[in-house]
Design a protein around this motif. Structure first.
Motif, PDB file in Angstrom:
ATOM      1  N   LEU A 100      30.306  11.440   0.343  1.00 15.15           N
ATOM      2  CA  LEU A 100      30.158  12.295   1.510  1.00 15.15           C
ATOM      3  C   LEU A 100      31.334  12.188   2.475  1.00 15.15           C
ATOM      4  N   VAL A 101      31.934  10.992   2.630  1.00 13.77           N
ATOM      5  CA  VAL A 101      33.010  10.843   3.616  1.00 13.77           C
ATOM      6  C   VAL A 101      34.240  11.672   3.252  1.00 13.77           C
ATOM      7  N   ARG A 102      34.329  12.144   2.035  1.00 15.74           N
ATOM      8  CA  ARG A 102      35.478  12.932   1.598  1.00 15.74           C
ATOM      9  C   ARG A 102      35.331  14.414   1.942  1.00 15.74           C
ATOM     10  N   LEU A 103      34.121  14.822   2.311  1.00 15.50           N
ATOM     11  CA  LEU A 103      33.830  16.249   2.452  1.00 15.50           C
ATOM     12  C   LEU A 103      34.257  16.780   3.807  1.00 15.50           C
ATOM     13  N   PRO A 104      34.541  18.096   3.897  1.00 17.01           N
ATOM     14  CA  PRO A 104      34.876  18.702   5.189  1.00 17.01           C
ATOM     15  C   PRO A 104      33.684  18.687   6.145  1.00 17.01           C
TER      16      PRO A 104
END
Length: 378
Positions: free
Chosen positions: A20-24
């Protein structure tokens, strides 16, 4: 003894967080409604911090925030040369320069606005420079999550000329807005806004050496410290104001700085740097700028900055230490944006055409680095 079920749950949570931390930010905002567990995770301070740090260190979900004309064209009316120009702020992908989201005023106003800083996904906006005054409303805004906060007004509304700076102060873990105001040579005031207390504070003790001229619009804000270039006759100095300790300091600029013309100050590796375009280049096809970095309260002279002669003017320095430059096209009223590597001299053409705004006799261009985040403006 830790059970297998508990270990499995912890691993699943770590895997989910790593994804999730990679998502916009836009996607994460939608996932808040997926289920309570996801909402709790995404809303947690640890996740917000990790997401922001991932975006910055990995250069994910990063943008250039630029001021331009719609369709990159300036309206030309031969019968009315003073026709009001349409201006627009937009995101452009940090690496591909593809145009993304256009940013209308968060309050719904159709009036043009100025941007005065970008920090951890928050931007500070108010009236444009040419009409900025002490009555101008100031907003802290996270356009990634469409949340904003209008700052409280103050009673100090008699001052005309203003500078406005914004950023995060890691020493006090707070976002600060610094207003410096002047009505004449004998009246100078500084106010600091704290996001954590939602209040303004007037700085009572102003050093007498501040009764001088600012180099208009030449300032930067780094780790909670406001820097501005001062002119005192033929002497030039750097003013620093720590918005946490509320202390002023003054430092004389290098002796080779003999004019305020083509003198600029920008952040460079989280330190102030000076770029001074004055001396003739010793290499054909390239112009030259003197380059100084301020560290440990003294100036360090770096090797000169060489750039192609077609690049006209420096606008800033990117977080990857590329010098942001422009080349003006006066016929169309725009400026082409370039990134020039300070070390290798490599030029990246962005295809972005900036609007040219004018204050007095000076042309100005507006570009900020922006990292998406879930940081709330309150």
């Amino acid at each position: 003894m830790i059970s297998f079920r508990m270990t499995s749950t912890i691993c699943k949570k770590e895997i989910l967080m790593d994804i999730l931390v990679r998502l916009p930010a836009k996607t994460l905002m939608r996932f808040l409604c997926a289920c309570k567990a996801w909402s709790d995770l995404i809303s947690s301070p640890d996740f917000v911090s990790t997401n922001l740090n991932t975006n910055i260190t990995k250069r994910r979900n990063m943008h250039l925030l630029c001021l331009h004309h719609p369709d990159f064209k300036r309206v030309v009316d031969l019968e009315d040369p003073y026709v009001k120009q349409a201006l627009q702020w937009s995101f452009f992908h940090y690496e591909t320069f593809e145009q993304g989201l256009g940013l209308s005023h968060p309050s719904g106003s159709t009036e043009h606005y100025g941007t005065y800083g970008s920090s951890n996904g928050l931007v500070c906006i108010s009236n444009p420079d040419e009409v900025l005054n002490s009555r101008s409303p100031i907003i802290i805004w996270n356009p990634s999550i469409k949340k904003f906060k209008t700052l409280p007004s103050t009673t100090n509304n008699k001052f005309r000329y203003m500078s406005l700076q914004f950023g995060f102060h890691p020493g006090v873990n707070d976002y600060k807005v610094v207003r410096m105001m002047r009505i004449n040579k004998d009246a100078f005031a500084v106010e600091v806004y704290s996001l954590s207390t939602n209040s303004w504070k007037m700085i009572e003790e102003i050093p007498p050496w501040l009764n001088c001229n600012f180099k208009y619009l030449e300032g930067t804000f780094i780790n909670g410290v406001a820097y501005r270039i001062l002119e005192k006759g033929f002497m030039y100095s750097l003013m620093s104001f720590d918005s946490g300790s509320e202390e002023f300091e003054e430092f004389i600029l290098p002796e080779s700085v003999i004019s305020s013309h083509n003198l600029h100050i920008y952040p460079f590796e989280e330190k102030p740097c000076l770029i001074f375009h004055w001396y003739i280049s010793d290499e054909e096809g390239f112009d030259r700028g003197e380059f100084f970095v301020f560290q440990d309260k003294r100036w360090k002279r770096m090797h000169p900055f060489y750039y192609p002669s077609r690049c006209y003017h420096t606008i800033g320095v990117s977080i990857d230490n590329e010098v942001v430059m422009e080349s003006r096209d006066y016929c169309n009223g725009v400026a082409d944006l370039f990134l020039v590597n300070y070390e290798t001299r490599e030029v990246r053409e962005t295809g972005i055409k900036l609007a040219i705004t004018r204050i007095g006799y000076n042309d100005h261009f507006h570009v900020f680095t922006y990292a998406e985040s879930l940081v709330l403006p309150n």
